[in-house]
Design a protein around this motif. Structure first.
Motif, mmCIF file in Angstrom:
data_model
loop_
_atom_site.group_PDB
_atom_site.id
_atom_site.type_symbol
_atom_site.label_atom_id
_atom_site.label_comp_id
_atom_site.label_asym_id
_atom_site.label_seq_id
_atom_site.Cartn_x
_atom_site.Cartn_y
_atom_site.Cartn_z
ATOM 1 N N VAL A 3 -42.004 26.545 26.674
ATOM 2 C CA VAL A 3 -43.135 25.791 26.133
ATOM 3 C C VAL A 3 -44.415 26.432 26.641
ATOM 4 C CG1 VAL A 3 -44.289 23.540 26.036
ATOM 5 C CG2 VAL A 3 -41.790 23.650 26.133
ATOM 6 N N MET A 4 -45.367 26.656 25.742
ATOM 7 C CA MET A 4 -46.655 27.217 26.136
ATOM 8 C C MET A 4 -47.741 26.769 25.184
ATOM 9 S SD MET A 4 -46.341 31.216 24.961
ATOM 10 C CE MET A 4 -44.963 31.458 26.045
ATOM 11 N N ASN A 5 -48.973 26.870 25.640
ATOM 12 C CA ASN A 5 -50.084 26.482 24.768
ATOM 13 C C ASN A 5 -50.425 27.621 23.811
ATOM 14 O OD1 ASN A 5 -52.009 28.264 26.019
ATOM 15 N ND2 ASN A 5 -52.256 26.767 27.665
ATOM 16 N N ALA A 6 -51.206 27.303 22.794
ATOM 17 C CA ALA A 6 -51.523 28.267 21.741
ATOM 18 C C ALA A 6 -52.307 29.461 22.265
ATOM 19 C CB ALA A 6 -52.289 27.567 20.614
ATOM 20 N N THR A 7 -53.174 29.252 23.228
ATOM 21 C CA THR A 7 -53.973 30.361 23.780
ATOM 22 C C THR A 7 -53.069 31.387 24.443
ATOM 23 O OG1 THR A 7 -55.851 28.887 24.127
ATOM 24 C CG2 THR A 7 -55.846 30.950 25.365
ATOM 25 N N THR A 8 -52.125 30.927 25.240
ATOM 26 C CA THR A 8 -51.183 31.835 25.903
ATOM 27 C C THR A 8 -50.302 32.534 24.872
ATOM 28 O OG1 THR A 8 -51.169 30.411 27.854
ATOM 29 C CG2 THR A 8 -49.360 31.974 27.644
ATOM 30 N N ALA A 9 -49.849 31.792 23.891
ATOM 31 C CA ALA A 9 -49.008 32.375 22.841
ATOM 32 C C ALA A 9 -49.766 33.453 22.075
ATOM 33 C CB ALA A 9 -48.524 31.287 21.892
ATOM 34 N N LYS A 15 -45.117 40.220 22.165
ATOM 35 C CA LYS A 15 -44.032 40.091 23.146
ATOM 36 C C LYS A 15 -43.150 38.891 22.801
ATOM 37 C CE LYS A 15 -43.223 39.083 27.984
ATOM 38 N NZ LYS A 15 -43.820 38.512 29.174
ATOM 39 N N LEU A 16 -43.764 37.779 22.420
ATOM 40 C CA LEU A 16 -43.012 36.579 22.065
ATOM 41 C C LEU A 16 -42.146 36.797 20.831
ATOM 42 C CD1 LEU A 16 -45.679 33.794 22.684
ATOM 43 C CD2 LEU A 16 -43.725 34.409 24.119
ATOM 44 N N ILE A 17 -42.693 37.488 19.849
ATOM 45 C CA ILE A 17 -41.915 37.787 18.633
ATOM 46 C C ILE A 17 -40.651 38.552 19.004
ATOM 47 C CG2 ILE A 17 -41.878 39.159 16.502
ATOM 48 C CD1 ILE A 17 -44.884 38.413 16.197
ATOM 49 N N ASP A 18 -40.804 39.612 19.811
ATOM 50 C CA ASP A 18 -39.646 40.409 20.215
ATOM 51 C C ASP A 18 -38.655 39.574 21.014
ATOM 52 O OD1 ASP A 18 -40.652 42.663 18.974
ATOM 53 O OD2 ASP A 18 -41.549 43.484 20.811
ATOM 54 N N GLU A 19 -39.158 38.735 21.912
ATOM 55 C CA GLU A 19 -38.290 37.904 22.745
ATOM 56 C C GLU A 19 -37.479 36.922 21.908
ATOM 57 O OE1 GLU A 19 -38.823 34.556 26.220
ATOM 58 O OE2 GLU A 19 -40.257 36.207 26.150
ATOM 59 N N VAL A 20 -38.126 36.271 20.947
ATOM 60 C CA VAL A 20 -37.441 35.303 20.093
ATOM 61 C C VAL A 20 -36.370 35.989 19.253
ATOM 62 C CG1 VAL A 20 -37.763 33.763 18.113
ATOM 63 C CG2 VAL A 20 -39.331 33.642 20.044
ATOM 64 N N ILE A 21 -36.673 37.156 18.736
ATOM 65 C CA ILE A 21 -35.706 37.892 17.917
ATOM 66 C C ILE A 21 -34.505 38.310 18.757
ATOM 67 C CG2 ILE A 21 -35.329 40.057 16.657
ATOM 68 C CD1 ILE A 21 -38.256 39.750 15.652
ATOM 69 N N LEU A 22 -34.756 38.805 19.962
ATOM 70 C CA LEU A 22 -33.668 39.309 20.801
ATOM 71 C C LEU A 22 -32.822 38.206 21.424
ATOM 72 C CD1 LEU A 22 -35.498 42.247 22.615
ATOM 73 C CD2 LEU A 22 -33.728 42.425 20.865
ATOM 74 N N THR A 23 -33.451 37.131 21.873
ATOM 75 C CA THR A 23 -32.724 36.105 22.622
ATOM 76 C C THR A 23 -32.273 34.918 21.779
ATOM 77 O OG1 THR A 23 -34.720 34.852 23.208
ATOM 78 C CG2 THR A 23 -34.051 36.654 24.699
#
Length: 79
Positions: A3-9, A15-23
């Motif tokens: 869970v994170m806020n929109a600013t951090t995202a 990086k988040l896109i790659d993480e979601v795809i991989l994990t």
């Protein structure tokens, strides 16, 4: 689920896109007016397929029947 806020995202979007795809782990992004969930396209398509199949009564019954059928009844004996 992360869970994170929109600013951090926003700062870590690629990086988040790659993480979601991989994990295949979903990420909850919180905002002022509500939250959103980031999931991979593959996971989204899988969810959509499951929802569709669950909505078709005949298909759902056939799938459940198949899951409860012993393997010995599904395979032909060639001997």
């Amino acid at each position: 689920m992360l869970v994170m806020n929109a600013t951090t995202a926003r700062k870590n979007l690629f990086k988040l896109i790659d993480e979601v795809i991989l994990t295949h782990e979903h990420i909850c992004i919180t905002g002022k007016n509500g939250n959103v969930i980031m999931i991979s396209e593959e996971d989204w398509k899988s969810i959509q397929e499951r929802l569709y199949l669950s909505s078709v009564l005949n298909i759902k019954r056939k799938i459940l029947k198949g899951l409860n059928t012993p393997l010995s009844e599904c395979v032909e004996d060639n001997e």
